[in-house]
Motif scaffolding. Sequence first.
Motif, PDB file in Angstrom:
ATOM      1  N   TYR A  35      41.957  -5.056 -41.426  1.00 15.70           N
ATOM      2  CA  TYR A  35      41.260  -5.243 -40.160  1.00 15.70           C
ATOM      3  C   TYR A  35      39.927  -4.518 -40.228  1.00 15.70           C
ATOM      4  CZ  TYR A  35      46.002  -6.211 -38.421  1.00 15.70           C
ATOM      5  OH  TYR A  35      47.266  -6.707 -38.228  1.00 15.70           O
ATOM      6  N   GLN A  37      36.964  -2.845 -37.503  1.00 19.29           N
ATOM      7  CA  GLN A  37      36.580  -2.529 -36.135  1.00 19.29           C
ATOM      8  C   GLN A  37      35.090  -2.230 -36.103  1.00 19.29           C
ATOM      9  OE1 GLN A  37      38.130   1.035 -34.392  1.00 19.29           O
ATOM     10  NE2 GLN A  37      37.574   0.435 -32.333  1.00 19.29           N
ATOM     11  N   TYR A  39      31.930  -0.775 -34.063  1.00 19.63           N
ATOM     12  CA  TYR A  39      31.856   0.332 -33.123  1.00 19.63           C
ATOM     13  C   TYR A  39      31.946  -0.162 -31.688  1.00 19.63           C
ATOM     14  CZ  TYR A  39      30.505   2.993 -37.181  1.00 19.63           C
ATOM     15  OH  TYR A  39      30.482   3.574 -38.407  1.00 19.63           O
ATOM     16  N   GLY A  40      32.853   0.431 -30.943  1.00 21.54           N
ATOM     17  CA  GLY A  40      33.012   0.088 -29.541  1.00 21.54           C
ATOM     18  C   GLY A  40      33.841  -1.138 -29.278  1.00 21.54           C
ATOM     19  N   GLU A  41      34.362  -1.763 -30.337  1.00 18.10           N
ATOM     20  CA  GLU A  41      35.158  -2.976 -30.139  1.00 18.10           C
ATOM     21  C   GLU A  41      36.566  -2.769 -30.687  1.00 18.10           C
ATOM     22  OE1 GLU A  41      31.269  -5.831 -30.947  1.00 18.10           O
ATOM     23  OE2 GLU A  41      33.209  -6.329 -31.832  1.00 18.10           O
ATOM     24  N   GLY A  42      37.406  -3.766 -30.522  1.00 21.13           N
ATOM     25  CA  GLY A  42      38.759  -3.686 -31.043  1.00 21.13           C
ATOM     26  C   GLY A  42      38.819  -4.108 -32.494  1.00 21.13           C
ATOM     27  N   LEU A  43      40.029  -4.096 -33.033  1.00 24.49           N
ATOM     28  CA  LEU A  43      40.239  -4.463 -34.426  1.00 24.49           C
ATOM     29  C   LEU A  43      40.133  -5.970 -34.613  1.00 24.49           C
ATOM     30  CD1 LEU A  43      43.192  -2.089 -35.231  1.00 24.49           C
ATOM     31  CD2 LEU A  43      40.947  -2.032 -36.282  1.00 24.49           C
ATOM     32  N   ILE A  86      34.715   0.289 -39.158  1.00 23.52           N
ATOM     33  CA  ILE A  86      35.926   0.961 -39.609  1.00 23.52           C
ATOM     34  C   ILE A  86      36.876  -0.083 -40.177  1.00 23.52           C
ATOM     35  CG2 ILE A  86      37.907   2.336 -38.887  1.00 23.52           C
ATOM     36  CD1 ILE A  86      36.024   3.239 -36.513  1.00 23.52           C
ATOM     37  N   ARG A 107      35.733   4.756 -42.510  1.00 24.24           N
ATOM     38  CA  ARG A 107      34.478   4.514 -41.789  1.00 24.24           C
ATOM     39  C   ARG A 107      33.388   4.227 -42.798  1.00 24.24           C
ATOM     40  NH1 ARG A 107      31.434   8.951 -37.924  1.00 24.24           N
ATOM     41  NH2 ARG A 107      29.906   7.550 -37.005  1.00 24.24           N
TER      42      ARG A 107
ATOM     43  N   TYR B  35      47.660  -2.108 -28.406  1.00 28.65           N
ATOM     44  CA  TYR B  35      47.395  -3.331 -29.149  1.00 28.65           C
ATOM     45  C   TYR B  35      48.595  -4.252 -29.030  1.00 28.65           C
ATOM     46  CZ  TYR B  35      43.512  -1.091 -31.651  1.00 28.65           C
ATOM     47  OH  TYR B  35      42.331  -0.479 -31.983  1.00 28.65           O
ATOM     48  N   LEU B  43      46.347  -8.072 -34.831  1.00 26.89           N
ATOM     49  CA  LEU B  43      46.356  -6.985 -33.871  1.00 26.89           C
ATOM     50  C   LEU B  43      45.214  -7.195 -32.888  1.00 26.89           C
ATOM     51  CD1 LEU B  43      46.907  -3.566 -35.653  1.00 26.89           C
ATOM     52  CD2 LEU B  43      48.295  -4.553 -33.853  1.00 26.89           C
ATOM     53  N   ILE B  45      43.329  -5.766 -29.480  1.00 25.71           N
ATOM     54  CA  ILE B  45      43.267  -4.633 -28.567  1.00 25.71           C
ATOM     55  C   ILE B  45      43.420  -5.108 -27.133  1.00 25.71           C
ATOM     56  CG2 ILE B  45      40.751  -4.628 -28.291  1.00 25.71           C
ATOM     57  CD1 ILE B  45      41.000  -1.508 -28.327  1.00 25.71           C
ATOM     58  N   ILE B  56      37.967   0.549 -22.727  1.00 25.85           N
ATOM     59  CA  ILE B  56      38.045  -0.823 -23.236  1.00 25.85           C
ATOM     60  C   ILE B  56      39.109  -1.545 -22.438  1.00 25.85           C
ATOM     61  CG2 ILE B  56      38.654  -2.321 -25.177  1.00 25.85           C
ATOM     62  CD1 ILE B  56      37.616  -0.199 -27.065  1.00 25.85           C
ATOM     63  N   GLU B  58      40.124  -5.364 -22.497  1.00 27.64           N
ATOM     64  CA  GLU B  58      39.939  -6.732 -22.963  1.00 27.64           C
ATOM     65  C   GLU B  58      40.561  -7.724 -21.977  1.00 27.64           C
ATOM     66  OE1 GLU B  58      38.270  -7.814 -25.936  1.00 27.64           O
ATOM     67  OE2 GLU B  58      37.520  -5.795 -25.564  1.00 27.64           O
ATOM     68  N   PRO B  98      36.166   5.481 -29.387  1.00 28.92           N
ATOM     69  CA  PRO B  98      36.369   4.387 -30.339  1.00 28.92           C
ATOM     70  C   PRO B  98      35.138   4.076 -31.194  1.00 28.92           C
ATOM     71  CG  PRO B  98      37.221   3.805 -28.191  1.00 28.92           C
ATOM     72  CD  PRO B  98      36.442   5.079 -28.017  1.00 28.92           C
ATOM     73  N   ARG B  99      33.988   4.612 -30.867  1.00 37.15           N
ATOM     74  CA  ARG B  99      32.798   4.274 -31.644  1.00 37.15           C
ATOM     75  C   ARG B  99      32.753   5.048 -32.958  1.00 37.15           C
ATOM     76  NH1 ARG B  99      28.735   5.342 -26.821  1.00 37.15           N
ATOM     77  NH2 ARG B  99      30.273   6.995 -26.589  1.00 37.15           N
ATOM     78  N   ASN B 101      35.062   7.124 -36.176  1.00 38.97           N
ATOM     79  CA  ASN B 101      36.390   7.035 -36.780  1.00 38.97           C
ATOM     80  C   ASN B 101      36.820   8.409 -37.196  1.00 38.97           C
ATOM     81  OD1 ASN B 101      38.771   6.269 -38.037  1.00 38.97           O
ATOM     82  ND2 ASN B 101      37.743   6.154 -40.003  1.00 38.97           N
ATOM     83  N   TYR B 104      42.923   6.790 -37.177  1.00 37.19           N
ATOM     84  CA  TYR B 104      43.889   6.269 -36.225  1.00 37.19           C
ATOM     85  C   TYR B 104      45.283   6.764 -36.587  1.00 37.19           C
ATOM     86  CZ  TYR B 104      40.626   2.636 -34.683  1.00 37.19           C
ATOM     87  OH  TYR B 104      39.574   1.954 -34.166  1.00 37.19           O
TER      88      TYR B 104
END
Lengths: 112, 115
Positions: A35, A37, A39-43, A86, A107, B35, B43, B45, B56, B58, B98-99, B101, B104
């Motif tokens: 996956y 990601q 920045y600022g978004e989901g996977l 990421i 990252r 998720y 997956l 989010i 976030i 969604e 989340p911006r 890393n 996780y």
Amino acid sequence: SQELEQSPQSLIVQEGKNLTINCTSSKTLYGLYWYKQKYGEGLIFLMMLQKGGEEKSHEKITAKLDEKKQQSSLHITASQPSHAGIYLCGAVTTSGTYKYIFGTGTRLKVLA
Amino acid sequence: DTAVSQTPKYLVTQMGNDKSIKCEQNLGHDTMYWYKQDSKKFLKIMFSYNNKELIINETVPNRFSPKSPDKAHLNLHINSLELGDSAVYFCASSQGDPRGNYGYTFGSGTRLTVV
């Protein structure tokens, strides 16, 4: 300890360079997912590998599953700033029942 | 000690019921996520909270409502469950927002089956 070890944890490369991210499991893998990601978004799902020796490509990103080594590598050719983000590997493994495990993420920064 | 723990691990329920999935992390992380893993193992989010604040959100049905009583907990409440809600739900946490890393850590998942 992590069941899915991902390395390196962070990576900074110059634009145009190739790079590799590794994902290693201590257990037998029945499916390996990559996956990304932003920045600022989901996977975002990139690709899924299931068979030993399987290799898949998506634009300039190639992933391979080495089932014997219980390892997968993600290779980016001629990196671009758009590749920054990421990268996360996830897997299905089993020790009696199916289990989902994830790496900690890598990252990536690409310098223009 | 489990770093990110989700309960229950399995949940079978009838359509129309309301259910909750709980998530707790003991890592001192600032950000928590929910998720949903669909049948193709993608997956997606759903929500992310940073220090108890929703950051976030969604596009998910408003039958899904996250609740974060403190930064170590992020629960997912689902009203009027539908067949299509059947999936594996993962909770995760990370340090920072989340911006970045900072790594996780995922929970082991909750398999929800709606019948």
